[in-house]
Design an enzyme around this catalytic site. Structure first.
Site, PDB file in Angstrom:
ATOM      1  N   CYS A   1       0.860  -1.177   0.000  1.00 21.06           N
ATOM      2  CA  CYS A   1       0.000   0.000   0.000  1.00 21.06           C
ATOM      3  C   CYS A   1       0.896   1.226   0.000  1.00 21.06           C
ATOM      4  O   CYS A   1       1.461   1.600   1.005  1.00 21.06           O
ATOM      5  CB  CYS A   1      -0.894   0.000   1.239  1.00 21.06           C
ATOM      6  SG  CYS A   1      -1.932   1.453   1.332  1.00 21.06           S
ATOM      7  N   LEU A   2       1.069   1.818  -1.200  1.00 19.81           N
ATOM      8  CA  LEU A   2       1.908   3.004  -1.308  1.00 19.81           C
ATOM      9  C   LEU A   2       1.293   3.894  -2.386  1.00 19.81           C
ATOM     10  O   LEU A   2       1.056   3.441  -3.504  1.00 19.81           O
ATOM     11  CB  LEU A   2       3.346   2.594  -1.685  1.00 19.81           C
ATOM     12  CG  LEU A   2       4.349   3.739  -1.852  1.00 19.81           C
ATOM     13  CD1 LEU A   2       4.492   4.548  -0.568  1.00 19.81           C
ATOM     14  CD2 LEU A   2       5.716   3.202  -2.269  1.00 19.81           C
TER      15      LEU A   2
END
Lengths: 199, 315
Positions: free
Chosen positions: A92-93
């Site tokens: 999750c970026l």
């Protein structure tokens, strides 16, 4: 593969190889096929983090529409981190999603991931169990992350206590990784982990 | 998309590279405030997905993109690039700003159009010339032409059908108008005016005729002659409502007092030249319409006009 994507990856590949981070062994890229659609990335765990000393392998898939869309990146090496799934390695970026910009490169992506290892975002988690531990029992999180780095990423810090507990579960017939996940999820409390495994 | 870096002689400054395609800038445009430059096609594609600068994510719309400074354009135009057709043997190295002109005439261009010299005269891309077969090409050409012709025929048939349909409808409408006219006096006035207009319009489509020999006039034409003239009048679009009357008026028994007998005709011979006559194409006959001849005296004209048939002498 679209011409522009291939041209970009060729050039970025050279850029990474020539970069000073490679010289310091901080990041690495390898080609997996001739068409520049799949690459293998590696980043070193940043110093002063539980990931220090580990080497993390990434799977990088370059879409046809690159660089107008971000590359698809996933951790192949198992890792204990609030923004990375301990099960699938999904990341999750924001820059790999809606905050991608066409001028970003493999090098900047790898460096961003390295930065993510130094500075987790527990409020925007990919792995809720890890994020909860990070916020509520940070000391235990540090231990767990360091232990995972040791086991999966070749980190130097052996934690005898963790290894013992896993061996005790293994003696009961539990597969090692399964035992590690259970113990990690329950702050290394043998009883609760056992209960969960056998319920 | 920009030019591939390895086509250039010597090093290219990093500032001349498009951050999107990583090639050398082609038709560069820059973002308004941050001044980051990109190839036109690259930045247009990016902005269509996300209206930001790809380098620093400042908001940018395509309307805000500007031309890059002259110094940047000059630096680009001075770069030396290998011709696009280098893989096909062209060894030319050109300044970037003269590349386009060269490409238009580069003889190594595999797609350069050349005329076939074996006789068919078709223009073909150079790389297809060696596998070119005149007969085959011409056959396929004939095939496509034939298809087109067939299509046109089909079209034509359809159009004819449509026209016939419309004619039929117009006929119906005319009948309808006639029926209304009979039942309503004010409609009658309108319809009369329309009919008069129609006769005038028809008259305008006809050519003026010159009668050389008034003496050749046939004052009592027979049935066969009358039918022939009648058919021709129909063909040249004579309004149907006057056709019957006009044809009736081709015989001296229906002619006005000034023409009705050999004697009166001889008396009025000098007035003949004043008639405005219209040709009946291909026939030795003229139409003398009342609407064209209002200047003639009442005893020389009848409504809606006369048909005069001659033995000879019409031009």
């Amino acid at each position: 593969m679209a011409n522009i994507a291939a041209q970009r990856i060729k050039r970025e590949f050279k850029e990474v190889i020539k970069s000073e981070e490679v010289a310091k062994c901080a990041i690495r890229v390898e080609l997996l096929n001739d068409t520049f659609t799949e690459l293998k990335g590696e980043i070193a765990g940043p110093p002063d983090t539980p990931y220090e000393g580990g080497t993390f392998v990434l799977e990088i898939k370059v879409p046809e529409t690159y660089p107008f869309n971000p590359p698809k990146v996933r951790f192949v090496t198992k890792i204990w981190h609030p923004n990375i799934s301990s099960v699938t390695g999904a990341i999750c970026l924001d820059i790999l999603k809606d905050q991608w910009a066409a001028a970003m490169t493999l090098r900047t992506v790898l460096l961003s991931l390295q930065a993510l290892l130094s500075a987790a975002e527990p409020d925007d988690p990919q792995d809720a169990v890890v994020a909860k531990q990070y916020k509520e029992n940070n000391e235990m999180f540090q231990i767990t992350a360091r232990h995972w780095t040791n086991v999966y990423a070749g980190g130097p810090n052996i934690n005898k206590d963790c290894d013992d507990k896993i061996r005790r579960l293994a003696d009961m017939g539990i597969e090692e990784h399964q035992a590690r996940v259970a113990l990690s999820s329950y702050d290394w409390e043998l009883e609760r982990a056992t209960e969960q495994l056998f319920s | 998309m920009g030019f591939e870096l390895n086509r250039f002689q010597g090093d290219v400054d990093e500032e001349l590279i498009c951050p999107i395609c990583s090639g050398v800038l082609e038709d560069p445009l820059q973002a308004p405030t941050c001044e980051h430059a990109f190839c036109k096609s690259c930045i247009t594609e990016w902005i269509s997905r996300q209206p930001t600068c790809p380098v620093d994510r400042q908001n940018v719309t395509s309307a805000q993109l500007r031309q890059v400074p002259r110094i940047l354009r000059n630096l680009l135009s001075r770069l030396c690039i290998h011709c696009d057709n280098a893989p096909y043997g062209c060894t030319r190295v050109l300044k970037l700003d003269s590349l386009q002109n060269h490409l238009e005439e580069c003889e190594f261009n595999p797609k350069r159009p050349l005329p076939c010299e074996q006789g068919c005269g078709l223009i073909i891309p150079k790389d297809e010339l060696k596998d070119h077969n005149c007969v085959k090409e011409l056959r396929s050409l004939i095939h496509t032409q034939q298809q087109k012709i067939d299509d046109f025929h089909k079209d034509l048939a359809e159009q004819r059908f449509v026209i016939n349909e419309q004619k039929r409808e117009m006929q119906l409408l005319k009948e309808f108008i006639r029926a209304i006219r009979i039942s309503n006096p004010s409609m009658r006035a309108i319809a009369d005016a329309m009919e008069r207009d129609e006769v005038l319009r028809w008259s305008n489509t006809l050519q003026r005729a010159r009668v050389n020999r008034w003496g050749g006039m046939i004052s009592t034409p027979d049935e066969v002659l009358q039918r022939m003239i009648r058919r021709t009048l129909t063909e040249i679009g004579c309004p149907p409502h006057i056709l019957d009357d006009l044809m009736e008026n081709c015989h001296e028994r229906r002619w006005p007092p000034g023409l009705c007998s050999l004697e009166t005709r001889q008396n009025n011979r000098r007035q003949y030249e004043n008639y405005v006559c219209k040709r009946v194409p291909g026939k030795q006959a003229v139409v003398v319409l009342a609407c064209d001849n209002t200047h003639m005296g009442e005893d020389m004209m009848v409504e809606p006009g006369l048909v005069m048939i001659f033995a000879h002498g019409i031009e």
